[in-house]
Design a protein around this motif. Structure first.
Motif, mmCIF file in Angstrom:
data_model
loop_
_atom_site.group_PDB
_atom_site.id
_atom_site.type_symbol
_atom_site.label_atom_id
_atom_site.label_comp_id
_atom_site.label_asym_id
_atom_site.label_seq_id
_atom_site.Cartn_x
_atom_site.Cartn_y
_atom_site.Cartn_z
ATOM 1 N N PHE A 14 1.094 -1.315 0.045
ATOM 2 C CA PHE A 14 -0.295 0.217 0.565
ATOM 3 C C PHE A 14 1.302 1.325 -0.453
ATOM 4 N N GLY A 16 2.786 4.303 1.103
ATOM 5 C CA GLY A 16 3.605 4.905 1.709
ATOM 6 C C GLY A 16 3.755 3.953 3.116
ATOM 7 N N ASP A 38 7.068 4.566 -10.596
ATOM 8 C CA ASP A 38 6.088 6.112 -10.463
ATOM 9 C C ASP A 38 7.776 6.829 -11.122
ATOM 10 N N ILE A 49 3.100 12.054 -10.583
ATOM 11 C CA ILE A 49 1.454 11.456 -11.292
ATOM 12 C C ILE A 49 0.666 12.177 -10.852
ATOM 13 N N PHE A 61 -3.375 6.685 -16.015
ATOM 14 C CA PHE A 61 -2.031 6.313 -15.169
ATOM 15 C C PHE A 61 -1.998 5.023 -15.089
ATOM 16 N N ARG A 62 -3.390 3.690 -15.074
ATOM 17 C CA ARG A 62 -2.883 2.653 -14.687
ATOM 18 C C ARG A 62 -2.721 2.000 -16.226
ATOM 19 N N GLU A 65 0.024 2.513 -16.043
ATOM 20 C CA GLU A 65 1.244 1.207 -15.438
ATOM 21 C C GLU A 65 1.315 -0.282 -16.382
ATOM 22 N N GLY A 86 -1.046 0.678 -6.889
ATOM 23 C CA GLY A 86 -1.616 -0.137 -7.461
ATOM 24 C C GLY A 86 -1.109 -0.846 -8.516
ATOM 25 N N ARG A 126 0.182 12.454 -3.312
ATOM 26 C CA ARG A 126 -0.566 10.768 -3.682
ATOM 27 C C ARG A 126 -2.282 10.634 -4.168
ATOM 28 N N PRO A 127 -2.580 11.050 -4.515
ATOM 29 C CA PRO A 127 -4.040 11.698 -5.619
ATOM 30 C C PRO A 127 -5.024 10.491 -3.919
ATOM 31 N N LEU A 128 -4.272 9.379 -4.421
ATOM 32 C CA LEU A 128 -5.995 8.907 -3.698
ATOM 33 C C LEU A 128 -5.633 8.692 -2.522
ATOM 34 N N ARG A 142 -8.037 -4.183 -1.312
ATOM 35 C CA ARG A 142 -6.377 -4.783 -1.719
ATOM 36 C C ARG A 142 -5.968 -5.373 -0.499
#
Ligand code: S3P
Length: 172
Positions: A14, A16, A38, A49, A61-62, A65, A86, A126-128, A142
């Protein structure tokens, strides 16, 4: 544990949890070089990002990746690869290297981020992580999936990067 043919160690987990920190420590303790997915994506796009999410959305973005994953599979050997939270979803994950999942509780991850001297920046990039409740939902969704695609799971809570890196290297 027998490493896969291309001899890469791929760190998943995850946001961080400390993938980058552990990657740097692995470099210290081995002869490997480290690559961060990233960072590759940012240099490919020549934007951060955060900007990619804002301007082009998560779906795009995915795709980046997946493109990065294909490039890594074809071109990278004998390296430590740290991934975004992710990245585990890419279909060729196992073909890139041996998958090491850094596992921690959600609370410990947040404690780690909030107590970091650069906490503001860590959250901002980190937008999420903008919405704590949403971040917790993503985490819950996850955790099982990370474990399922890992070759090795390492509990990183309350442990130093030095100890974690040593444990990983001792497995090969
Ligand atoms: C993401 C994690 C981020 C980055 C992007 C999306 C995710 O990387 O790839 O913001 O979906 O978990 P870190 O895990 O390094 O924060």
């Amino acid at each position: 544990m027998k490493a896969r043919a291309n001899n890469n160690i791929v760190l998943i987990g995850f946001m961080g949890v400390g993938k980058g920190t552990v990657a740097r420590e692995l470099v210290e303790q081995s002869k490997f070089f480290a690559i961060d997915c990233d960072d590759l994506i940012e240099s490919l796009e020549n934007r951060t990002i955060k900007k990619i999410f804002e301007e082009s959305g998560e779906k795009y973005f995915r795709e980046l990746e997946r493109k990065t994953a294909k490039w890594l599979e074809k071109n990278v050997k004998n390296s430590i690869i740290s991934t975004g939270g992710g990245f585990y979803k890419v279909e060729n994950l196992k073909k890139i290297g041996t998958i090491v999942y850094l596992q921690s509780s959600f609370d410990a991850i947040f404690e780690r981020i909030l107590h970091h001297p650069n906490a503001k920046h860590k959250l901002a990039k980190r937008p999420l992580l903008k919405d704590l409740k949403k971040a917790q939902n993503i985490f819950n969704d996850r955790i099982k999936k990370y474990k399922k695609c890992a070759d090795i799971t390492i509990n990183v809570e309350n442990r130093t990067a030095k100890e974690i890196a040593k444990e990983i290297l001792n497995m090969f």
